[in-house]
Design a protein around this motif. Structure first.
Motif, PDB file in Angstrom:
ATOM      1  N   GLN A   1       0.780  -1.234   0.000  1.00 20.71           N
ATOM      2  CA  GLN A   1       0.000   0.000   0.000  1.00 20.71           C
ATOM      3  C   GLN A   1       0.813   1.286   0.000  1.00 20.71           C
ATOM      4  OE1 GLN A   1      -0.281  -2.600   2.064  1.00 20.71           O
ATOM      5  NE2 GLN A   1      -2.406  -3.125   2.439  1.00 20.71           N
ATOM      6  N   THR A   2       2.029   1.291   0.523  1.00 19.61           N
ATOM      7  CA  THR A   2       2.785   2.535   0.643  1.00 19.61           C
ATOM      8  C   THR A   2       4.005   2.583  -0.275  1.00 19.61           C
ATOM      9  OG1 THR A   2       4.092   1.696   2.498  1.00 19.61           O
ATOM     10  CG2 THR A   2       2.021   2.810   3.041  1.00 19.61           C
ATOM     11  N   ALA A   3       4.007   1.795  -1.323  1.00 16.33           N
ATOM     12  CA  ALA A   3       5.134   1.758  -2.255  1.00 16.33           C
ATOM     13  C   ALA A   3       5.089   2.939  -3.220  1.00 16.33           C
ATOM     14  CB  ALA A   3       5.123   0.449  -3.038  1.00 16.33           C
ATOM     15  N   LYS A   4       6.245   3.314  -3.724  1.00 18.04           N
ATOM     16  CA  LYS A   4       6.363   4.398  -4.697  1.00 18.04           C
ATOM     17  C   LYS A   4       5.425   4.133  -5.879  1.00 18.04           C
ATOM     18  CE  LYS A   4       9.645   6.722  -7.727  1.00 18.04           C
ATOM     19  NZ  LYS A   4      11.034   6.785  -8.163  1.00 18.04           N
ATOM     20  N   GLY A   5       4.733   5.203  -6.302  1.00 17.20           N
ATOM     21  CA  GLY A   5       3.821   5.114  -7.437  1.00 17.20           C
ATOM     22  C   GLY A   5       2.382   4.808  -7.074  1.00 17.20           C
ATOM     23  N   LYS A   6       2.106   4.484  -5.812  1.00 20.35           N
ATOM     24  CA  LYS A   6       0.736   4.209  -5.370  1.00 20.35           C
ATOM     25  C   LYS A   6       0.003   5.525  -5.089  1.00 20.35           C
ATOM     26  CE  LYS A   6       0.817  -0.351  -4.879  1.00 20.35           C
ATOM     27  NZ  LYS A   6      -0.229  -1.322  -4.982  1.00 20.35           N
ATOM     28  N   TRP A   7      -1.322   5.454  -5.088  1.00 20.65           N
ATOM     29  CA  TRP A   7      -2.181   6.591  -4.783  1.00 20.65           C
ATOM     30  C   TRP A   7      -2.897   6.347  -3.461  1.00 20.65           C
ATOM     31  CZ3 TRP A   7      -2.382  11.038  -7.588  1.00 20.65           C
ATOM     32  CH2 TRP A   7      -1.787  11.009  -8.846  1.00 20.65           C
ATOM     33  N   LEU A   8      -3.316   7.428  -2.829  1.00 22.09           N
ATOM     34  CA  LEU A   8      -3.976   7.394  -1.535  1.00 22.09           C
ATOM     35  C   LEU A   8      -5.155   8.353  -1.577  1.00 22.09           C
ATOM     36  CD1 LEU A   8      -3.788   6.870   1.648  1.00 22.09           C
ATOM     37  CD2 LEU A   8      -2.328   8.883   1.684  1.00 22.09           C
TER      38      LEU A   8
ATOM     39  N   ASP B   1       6.863   4.876   1.063  1.00 26.26           N
ATOM     40  CA  ASP B   1       6.375   5.365   2.355  1.00 26.26           C
ATOM     41  C   ASP B   1       6.143   6.874   2.451  1.00 26.26           C
ATOM     42  OD1 ASP B   1       6.321   2.774   3.475  1.00 26.26           O
ATOM     43  OD2 ASP B   1       8.438   2.921   4.014  1.00 26.26           O
ATOM     44  N   LEU B   2       6.422   7.665   1.423  1.00 28.12           N
ATOM     45  CA  LEU B   2       6.227   9.117   1.480  1.00 28.12           C
ATOM     46  C   LEU B   2       5.227   9.580   0.430  1.00 28.12           C
ATOM     47  CD1 LEU B   2       6.975  11.931   2.616  1.00 28.12           C
ATOM     48  CD2 LEU B   2       8.765  12.018   0.858  1.00 28.12           C
TER      49      LEU B   2
ATOM     50  N   LYS C   1       2.791  12.935   4.070  1.00 25.32           N
ATOM     51  CA  LYS C   1       2.514  11.861   5.017  1.00 25.32           C
ATOM     52  C   LYS C   1       3.582  10.804   4.823  1.00 25.32           C
ATOM     53  CE  LYS C   1      -1.428   9.305   6.651  1.00 25.32           C
ATOM     54  NZ  LYS C   1      -2.859   9.083   6.395  1.00 25.32           N
ATOM     55  N   TYR C   2       4.283  10.493   5.893  1.00 25.61           N
ATOM     56  CA  TYR C   2       5.355   9.508   5.840  1.00 25.61           C
ATOM     57  C   TYR C   2       5.014   8.332   6.750  1.00 25.61           C
ATOM     58  CZ  TYR C   2       9.926   7.422   5.766  1.00 25.61           C
ATOM     59  OH  TYR C   2      10.960   6.539   5.590  1.00 25.61           O
TER      60      TYR C   2
END
Length: 176
Positions: free
Chosen positions: A29-36, A75-76, A102-103
């Protein structure tokens, strides 16, 4: 107040640097390229991008808003949010915005640093807050997390208020 702002930046920077040296790669869920996309409980005092409703003695106040973010590295996430609210007693409309980061320390402890402001219809002064918060991300599936946490907001507009606000929030996030 400058000392508080510098302390908040230092805490966020320390958390970021400490985890960056870990060498662990975030997955899921917190990997580079993901959306939140997230919705949080809110606080009527702040003007917020959160969700809340209150009704006391026939006076109703509500707000609805969402935050969205993009993970620029593991994570960022860099985040932005918008909110709209109204107060029936004061016949007031409130537009709120949020910009920040958010980190996720160890991919499960979210630490936030952001700027939240509001534009209140017919108000002489509008609030602006610097907020720092931390919590715990409970991932209940591949795409959903519940994130309870505490946040402290420092007023940046002393003409509006010079008091800080401590909040307990519960966030609900979608990760994709």
């Amino acid at each position: 107040m400058k000392k508080i702002i510098l302390a908040a930046v230092a805490v966020f920077g320390f958390a970021f640097a400490a985890n960056a040296q870990d060498g662990d790669k975030a997955t899921g869920q917190t990997a580079k390229g993901k959306w939140l996309i997230e919705a949080n409980t809110g606080n009527a005092v702040l003007g917020t991008t959160g969700i809340y409703f209150t009704s006391v003695d026939g006076e109703s106040t509500f707000n609805i808003g969402l935050d969205g973010g993009y993970f620029v590295m593991d994570d960022l996430a860099i985040k932005a949010g918008l909110g709209y609210g109204s107060n029936s007693a004061a016949d007031t409309n409130i537009f709120s915005y949020r910009l920040g980061a958010k980190y996720y320390v160890k991919s499960m402890i979210p630490v936030t640093l952001d700027l939240t402001g509001s534009s209140i219809k017919d108000a002489q002064e509008n609030p602006m807050w610097l907020g720092i918060g931390a919590g715990y991300a409970w991932f209940i599936g591949n795409n959903v997390s519940i994130e309870p946490g505490l946040r402290y907001n420092v007023s940046l507009n002393e003409d509006f208020t010079d008091e800080g606000v401590l909040q307990f929030n519960v966030g609900f996030a979608l990760h994709f």
